[in-house]
Design a protein around this motif. Structure first.
Motif, PDB file in Angstrom:
ATOM      1  N   CYS A 189      -1.230  -2.552  -6.316  1.00  0.00           N
ATOM      2  CA  CYS A 189      -1.927  -3.303  -7.357  1.00  0.00           C
ATOM      3  C   CYS A 189      -1.113  -4.555  -7.672  1.00  0.00           C
ATOM      4  O   CYS A 189       0.039  -4.456  -8.110  1.00  0.00           O
ATOM      5  N   ALA A 190      -1.712  -5.717  -7.457  1.00  0.00           N
ATOM      6  CA  ALA A 190      -1.022  -6.976  -7.745  1.00  0.00           C
ATOM      7  C   ALA A 190      -0.839  -7.165  -9.249  1.00  0.00           C
ATOM      8  O   ALA A 190       0.103  -7.829  -9.680  1.00  0.00           O
ATOM      9  N   ALA A 191      -1.706  -6.552 -10.059  1.00  0.00           N
ATOM     10  CA  ALA A 191      -1.635  -6.750 -11.513  1.00  0.00           C
ATOM     11  C   ALA A 191      -0.490  -5.978 -12.165  1.00  0.00           C
ATOM     12  O   ALA A 191       0.234  -6.521 -12.993  1.00  0.00           O
ATOM     13  N   CYS A 192      -0.301  -4.702 -11.796  1.00  0.00           N
ATOM     14  CA  CYS A 192       0.715  -3.885 -12.488  1.00  0.00           C
ATOM     15  C   CYS A 192       1.811  -3.347 -11.575  1.00  0.00           C
ATOM     16  O   CYS A 192       2.766  -2.747 -12.038  1.00  0.00           O
ATOM     17  N   GLY A 193       1.652  -3.518 -10.254  1.00  0.00           N
ATOM     18  CA  GLY A 193       2.680  -3.081  -9.315  1.00  0.00           C
ATOM     19  C   GLY A 193       2.561  -1.646  -8.840  1.00  0.00           C
ATOM     20  O   GLY A 193       3.395  -1.174  -8.059  1.00  0.00           O
ATOM     21  N   TRP A 194       1.516  -0.924  -9.240  1.00  0.00           N
ATOM     22  CA  TRP A 194       1.342   0.472  -8.805  1.00  0.00           C
ATOM     23  C   TRP A 194       1.184   0.514  -7.284  1.00  0.00           C
ATOM     24  O   TRP A 194       0.567  -0.364  -6.679  1.00  0.00           O
ATOM     25  N   THR A 195       1.767   1.531  -6.647  1.00  0.00           N
ATOM     26  CA  THR A 195       1.711   1.692  -5.197  1.00  0.00           C
ATOM     27  C   THR A 195       1.022   3.002  -4.843  1.00  0.00           C
ATOM     28  O   THR A 195       1.339   4.045  -5.422  1.00  0.00           O
ATOM     29  N   HIS A 196       0.111   2.941  -3.891  1.00  0.00           N
ATOM     30  CA  HIS A 196      -0.496   4.157  -3.335  1.00  0.00           C
ATOM     31  C   HIS A 196       0.356   4.565  -2.142  1.00  0.00           C
ATOM     32  O   HIS A 196       0.344   3.922  -1.100  1.00  0.00           O
ATOM     33  N   TRP A 197       1.113   5.633  -2.287  1.00  0.00           N
ATOM     34  CA  TRP A 197       2.053   6.050  -1.259  1.00  0.00           C
ATOM     35  C   TRP A 197       1.372   6.721  -0.081  1.00  0.00           C
ATOM     36  O   TRP A 197       1.900   6.733   1.020  1.00  0.00           O
TER      37      TRP A 197
END
Length: 180
Positions: free
Chosen positions: A31-39
């Motif tokens: 997510c470019a907005a909050c930095g969350w990563t789907h591993w």
């Protein structure tokens, strides 16, 4: 491989973004907005080679109701939060076949990349009246020497168990539709 499109944290759009990680640059859905990563880590799946101790040691193989054709395989299922793998496979065997597991022994851990899974396989000695859950369409009992293994996932676990019992496993070809 995944159909995840939005961030579960902020609902922003996910995109393939390359960032530096411990092992070097890695592209993942982020997510470019909050930095969350789907591993996209593999999911642990439990499997059982069920030996029916009250049926001359015959193996129970089952056909999932969602499978095309008449292919039979090991009973499998997902581990639930708060249970050990041994508790999970004993629960799955009971839920799907109504058999009571008497003992469990680890066969091995197997890679199943096509489904993004890691399979933890057990030999389950079990007994009782067989009653299938709606998830399974039918079952067959096989003498260990008569069973054929498919060449992936749980088939490798079954082959290893057969070898441990002095049987050289036979393999069959995947139907083309299952290779896609």
């Amino acid at each position: 491989m995944t159909d995840l499109r939005y961030c579960p944290r902020c609902a922003g759009a996910l995109a393939p973004i390359t960032l530096e990680e411990d092992g070097g640059p890695k592209e993942r859905l982020r997510c470019a907005a909050c930095g969350w990563t789907h591993w996209n880590n593999p999911v642990p799946v439990l499997a059982a080679v069920i030996e029916c101790t009250d049926r001359d040691g015959r193996l129970l193989l089952a056909r999932n109701a969602a499978w095309p054709g008449r292919m039979f395989g090991l009973v499998t299922g997902f581990m639930e939060a708060g249970e050990t793998p041994q508790q999970g496979i004993a629960r799955e065997v009971a839920e799907e076949t109504a058999l009571e597991v008497q003992s469990l022994a680890l066969i091995g851990v197997y890679d199943f990349q096509r489904m993004n899974q890691v399979i933890v396989a057990y030999h389950a000695q079990a007994c009782g009246d067989i009653r299938l859950s709606p998830e399974l369409a039918e079952y067959k009992l096989f003498a260990p020497a008569d069973v054929k293994c498919w060449p992936a996932g749980t088939g490798h676990a079954l082959a290893d168990w057969l070898r441990s019992r002095g049987h050289e496993p036979g393999f069959f070809e995947w139907p083309p539709a299952l290779l896609e």
